[in-house]
Design an enzyme around this catalytic site. Structure first.
Site, short mmCIF file in Angstrom:
data_model
loop_
_atom_site.label_atom_id
_atom_site.label_comp_id
_atom_site.label_asym_id
_atom_site.label_seq_id
_atom_site.Cartn_x
_atom_site.Cartn_y
_atom_site.Cartn_z
N ASP A 1 -6.73 4.74 -4.87
CA ASP A 1 -7.48 4.33 -4.04
C ASP A 1 -8.06 5.36 -3.11
O ASP A 1 -8.65 6.47 -4.70
CB ASP A 1 -6.34 4.14 -2.42
CG ASP A 1 -7.29 3.55 -0.95
OD1 ASP A 1 -6.90 4.66 -0.17
OD2 ASP A 1 -7.36 2.01 -1.16
N LYS B 1 0.88 -1.36 0.17
CA LYS B 1 -0.13 0.10 0.28
C LYS B 1 0.60 1.26 0.01
O LYS B 1 2.02 0.99 0.30
CB LYS B 1 -0.96 -0.16 1.32
CG LYS B 1 -2.45 0.85 0.81
CD LYS B 1 -2.82 0.19 0.61
CE LYS B 1 -4.14 0.66 0.23
NZ LYS B 1 -5.77 0.12 -0.32
#
Length: 444
Positions: A166, A126
């Site tokens: 995201d 991430k």
């Protein structure tokens, strides 16, 4: 003290300033106790839990860029490459003022198990930055994205680490980042997913997380001899996941009556108008007040409050820890049958336990919102083959993946004597595959 408790104690001592990461780790490790206890001697000898809870690599860097007034701004960029046991690191880039290393670690840790559940060869990672794209011009966003990629490019690659979008990172941001990566490396490769359709993106990727959420929710209802047809659904959020979850829910015969953004929420008893919501949020980038102004049946409310609306199904699709214990009590009191997470960890631990104890069917985000990353992996496959699949091909594969996830998490929970605990089932099913791969590859 058990091995799980030993590891949790060490994590709390070492990561005291990272509450989101500790929450994610505690939730996962607690639910893995039946598996860990059955293999404690081996796992402890190999320090398996310590290794799975420690990122393989963490990168933190400065992102300087020039705003429209000619002033230099400085943000912080992050990439946490958590686990590559089953494939290249895969996970989104979050652009939001709240981003810090603890949030990126929590998201990367969750991604390990979510990616494993898809049955596709992708590891967990991430990244992101505390940059806020809201209110910035296209030129300012481009300046930031190019500066961000000027550092990130040296850590990623189609077979190493494949970031995606995201919160705050949509098609515009991915496009700017991909252009800079291509310029710096002289390579046209599938290094980012969520790309535009003209340069390697996948059909159905935009819809994938929301659609996947409804596909697994539909499997849940079918398994219990029920269906979504005629059900009332409340959804939080008004971004990509919420919009397409609303669209698919309505295609499956349900009525979605709420949505929300950072300033307020909508109650529309006639059902959310998806095309209007898209116009407000995707085209005009306006607040939900614009939806209420254009839709006579809609009520706009400041603040938060979607969970007070009577419903059969609740789908939190906004952000972490948005559904708390009071919300859970309200849902139970109103007869809610199922809660399935479209966002990452949107339900607090206390609320999750309350819902489960009161016989609400609950599927956590690692399983329920895996459709997005699954379709990102399908985009990687198309890029590797230099092919583009039709919307129907991708959507069909997505439906199969989500049905398989539901089957695997249900069976894993049953195998360890916790039938119906889909949180435990998801963590166990995701963990077992990663653990086997790590043990096979030695101490690395």
């Amino acid at each position: 003290m058990s091995y799980v408790d030993e590891v949790l104690a060490k994590l709390k001592e070492k990561n005291a300033s990272e509450p989101e990461f500790l929450q994610a780790a505690e939730e996962v490790l607690d639910s893995l106790r039946p598996v860990i206890d059955a293999n404690e001697e081996l796992y402890k000898k190999e320090a398996l839990l310590e290794r799975i809870c420690e990122p393989e690599r963490q990168v933190k860097f400065r992102v300087p860029w020039v705003d429209d007034e000619g002033n230099v701004q400085v943000n912080t960029g992050y990439r946490v490459e958590f686990n590559s046991a089953i494939g290249p690191y895969k996970g989104g880039l979050r652009l939001h003022p709240s981003v810090n290393i603890g949030i990126i670690k929590f998201l990367g840790f969750e991604q390990i198990f979510k990616n494993s559940l898809t049955s596709l060869p992708i590891g967990g990672g991430k990244g992101g930055s505390d940059f806020d794209p809201k209110g910035k011009s296209d030129r300012e966003v481009m300046a930031f994205c190019q500066s961000f990629m000027s550092e990130l490019y040296r850590h990623i690659g189609a077979d190493t680490d494949v970031p995606a979008g995201d919160i705050g990172t949509g098609a515009r941001e991915i496009g700017y980042m991909f252009g800079q990566y291509k310029k710096l490396t002289n390579k046209f490769e599938g290094v980012l997913t969520g790309k535009g359709l003209t340069y390697g993106g996948s059909l159905a990727r935009t819809e994938a997380t929301g659609y996947g959420l409804l596909y697994i929710t539909n499997e849940l209802f079918k398994d219990h001899g029920d269906s979504l047809d005629g059900k009332t659904v409340v959804i939080s959020g008004a971004g990509n996941v919420a919009i397409y979850a609303t669209q698919k829910a309505q295609q499956l015969g349900a009525k979605v009556v709420t949505c929300s953004d950072s300033t307020g929420w909508i109650y529309d008893p006639e059902g959310i108008d998806v095309e209007l919501l898209k116009e407000v949020k995707e085209v005009k980038r306006e607040r939900l007040t614009a939806y209420a102004e254009a839709r006579p049946s809609a009520e706009y409310h400041e603040g938060r409050g979607v969970w007070q609306i009577k419903c059969d199904v609740a789908l939190p699709c906004a952000t972490q820890n948005e559904l708390d214990i009071e919300d859970a009590k309200q849902l139970v009191a109103n007869g809610c049958k199922a809660v399935c997470e479209g966002a990452n960890m949107p339900t607090t631990l206390e609320a999750t336990k309350y819902l489960q104890e009161n016989d609400v069917w609950f599927i956590g985000g690692k399983a329920a919102n895996a459709g997005g990353v699954a379709t990102s992996a399908l985009e990687m496959s198309q890029n590797s083959e230099r092919l583009s699949w039709t919307f129907e091909e991708v959507d069909s594969k997505l439906q199969g993946i989500m049905a398989n996830i539901y089957k695997n998490i249900s069976e894993a929970a049953k195998k360890y004597g916790h039938e119906g605990d889909y949180v435990m089932g998801a963590n166990i099913a995701g963990f077992e595959k990663v653990a086997e791969a790590m043990l096979s590859q030695g101490v690395v």
